[in-house]
Design an enzyme around this catalytic site. Structure first.
Site, PDB file in Angstrom:
ATOM      1  CG  ASN A  30      -1.872  -1.188   1.199  1.00 37.43           C
ATOM      2  OD1 ASN A  30      -1.830  -1.990   2.110  1.00 37.43           O
ATOM      3  ND2 ASN A  30      -2.682  -1.337   0.168  1.00 37.43           N
ATOM      4  CB  VAL A  58       1.284   6.346   3.051  1.00 37.75           C
ATOM      5  CG1 VAL A  58       0.336   5.401   3.769  1.00 37.75           C
ATOM      6  CG2 VAL A  58       2.697   6.216   3.597  1.00 37.75           C
ATOM      7  CB  CYS A  59      -2.358   4.127  -0.878  1.00 36.52           C
ATOM      8  SG  CYS A  59      -4.072   3.972  -1.400  1.00 36.52           S
ATOM      9  CG  LEU A  60      -4.422   5.070   5.928  1.00 37.20           C
ATOM     10  CD1 LEU A  60      -4.666   3.572   6.094  1.00 37.20           C
ATOM     11  CD2 LEU A  60      -3.557   5.589   7.070  1.00 37.20           C
ATOM     12  CG  LEU A  67      -0.811   1.614  -4.048  1.00 38.24           C
ATOM     13  CD1 LEU A  67      -0.436   2.620  -2.985  1.00 38.24           C
ATOM     14  CD2 LEU A  67      -1.691   2.245  -5.096  1.00 38.24           C
TER      15      LEU A  67
END
Length: 135
Positions: A59, A66-68, A103
């Site tokens: 992720n 960061v993908c959150l 990702l």
């Protein structure tokens, strides 16, 4: 004009955070640098959170971003979310990746295709050695 005020005026507020050694996980032994960029629009807009480029996690973009969900301005962000909640969310994401938001192709392949995830775990443990705890 003070440096801090000048930086704030330019939208360059930046903070460093670290995820310390997390015992009993594949991340144990590492001290992971995380940069948080706060724009002039904060808290209306979330900060941008970034690990070093090439950080190995399903992720995290290859750029380190960061993908959150709680960092997504159009989806999960709320001005009520605290920096502590962001850091806890990122820590949880490291321990419990979200494969539906993959990702990194290679990381995703290792995480999803190996039932025991041996190679993925090995890569995470190797990465921990690249980020030794600070003394």
């Amino acid at each position: 004009m003070s440096k801090a005020l000048n930086e704030k005026k330019l939208g360059l507020i930046e903070r460093k955070a670290w995820r310390k050694n997390h015992p009993h996980t594949d991340w144990e032994g590492g001290h992971y640098s995380l940069t948080m960029h706060f724009s002039e629009d904060y808290p209306s807009q979330p900060p941008k959170c970034k690990f070093p480029k090439g950080f190995f996690h399903i992720n995290v973009y290859p750029s380190g971003d960061v993908c959150l969900s709680i960092l997504n301005a159009g989806f999960g962000w709320s001005p009520a979310i605290t920096v502590k909640q962001i850091l806890v969310g990122i820590q949880e994401l490291l321990d419990l990746p979200n494969p539906s938001s993959s990702l990194q192709f290679e990381c995703n392949k290792l995480y999803m295709q190996q039932q025991d995830k041996t190679e993925c775990k090995r890569r995470v443990k190797e990465q921990a050695k690249q980020y030794p705890a600070l003394v």
